[in-house]
Design a protein around this motif. Structure first.
Motif, PDB file in Angstrom:
ATOM      1  N   ASP A 106      79.062  87.132  11.110  1.00  0.00           N
ATOM      2  CA  ASP A 106      77.413  86.865  11.500  1.00  0.00           C
ATOM      3  C   ASP A 106      76.715  87.712  10.861  1.00  0.00           C
ATOM      4  OD1 ASP A 106      78.610  85.167  13.386  1.00  0.00           O
ATOM      5  OD2 ASP A 106      78.936  86.608  14.694  1.00  0.00           O
ATOM      6  N   LEU A 107      77.045  89.024  10.571  1.00  0.00           N
ATOM      7  CA  LEU A 107      76.402  89.943   9.579  1.00  0.00           C
ATOM      8  C   LEU A 107      76.066  89.338   8.498  1.00  0.00           C
ATOM      9  CD1 LEU A 107      77.674  93.150  10.752  1.00  0.00           C
ATOM     10  CD2 LEU A 107      75.488  92.268  11.559  1.00  0.00           C
ATOM     11  N   LEU A 123      72.388  86.980   4.359  1.00  0.00           N
ATOM     12  CA  LEU A 123      72.209  85.783   3.285  1.00  0.00           C
ATOM     13  C   LEU A 123      70.904  84.984   3.682  1.00  0.00           C
ATOM     14  CD1 LEU A 123      75.845  84.493   2.475  1.00  0.00           C
ATOM     15  CD2 LEU A 123      74.341  85.913   1.169  1.00  0.00           C
ATOM     16  N   ILE A 124      70.688  84.646   4.894  1.00  0.00           N
ATOM     17  CA  ILE A 124      69.462  83.984   5.289  1.00  0.00           C
ATOM     18  C   ILE A 124      68.298  84.786   5.206  1.00  0.00           C
ATOM     19  CG2 ILE A 124      68.310  83.272   7.483  1.00  0.00           C
ATOM     20  CD1 ILE A 124      71.046  82.291   8.525  1.00  0.00           C
ATOM     21  N   LEU A 183      65.310  83.733   2.645  1.00  0.00           N
ATOM     22  CA  LEU A 183      63.830  83.538   2.970  1.00  0.00           C
ATOM     23  C   LEU A 183      63.052  84.486   2.473  1.00  0.00           C
ATOM     24  CD1 LEU A 183      64.258  83.135   6.897  1.00  0.00           C
ATOM     25  CD2 LEU A 183      63.524  81.385   5.402  1.00  0.00           C
ATOM     26  N   GLY A 184      63.485  85.843   2.172  1.00  0.00           N
ATOM     27  CA  GLY A 184      62.620  86.990   1.378  1.00  0.00           C
ATOM     28  C   GLY A 184      62.383  86.320   0.031  1.00  0.00           C
ATOM     29  N   ALA A 185      63.256  85.756  -0.802  1.00  0.00           N
ATOM     30  CA  ALA A 185      63.222  85.142  -2.127  1.00  0.00           C
ATOM     31  C   ALA A 185      62.140  83.902  -1.901  1.00  0.00           C
ATOM     32  CB  ALA A 185      64.306  84.782  -2.751  1.00  0.00           C
ATOM     33  N   LEU A 186      61.950  83.238  -0.972  1.00  0.00           N
ATOM     34  CA  LEU A 186      61.024  82.179  -0.908  1.00  0.00           C
ATOM     35  C   LEU A 186      59.688  82.695  -0.469  1.00  0.00           C
ATOM     36  CD1 LEU A 186      63.131  79.270   1.157  1.00  0.00           C
ATOM     37  CD2 LEU A 186      62.291  79.325  -1.363  1.00  0.00           C
TER      38      LEU A 186
END
Length: 81
Positions: free
Chosen positions: A22-23, A28-29, A33-36
């Motif tokens: 889960d961590l 990864l999520i 999202l940060g990269a986008l």
């Protein structure tokens, strides 16, 4: 030996534990999202900077070669876009 059956509160606690996968999924999520969210504006600014530099180079070349025909200017200086 007598085994004790887990109570309902122990079962709930076992289900609510945070697991390593889960961590990792959360990390990864977050990275995606940060990269986008950060990558898109940074890419836009980098493209804008490059386009302005390229346009300035072409205009300077055209000024330095004033008097040539349009085909010769395009061959020597290129196009700004």
């Amino acid at each position: 030996m007598h085994e004790t059956k887990p109570t309902s509160s122990e079962q709930i606690q076992a289900r609510e534990r945070i697991h390593r996968r889960d961590l990792v999924n959360s990390l990864l999520i977050g990275i995606g999202l940060g990269a986008l969210l950060l990558g898109a504006p940074l890419g836009w600014f980098a493209h804008r900077f490059y386009a302005q530099q390229r346009t300035a180079q072409v205009l300077l070349c055209r000024q330095q070669n004033f008097g040539l025909s349009e085909t010769e200017l395009q061959a020597r200086c290129g196009q700004p876009y």
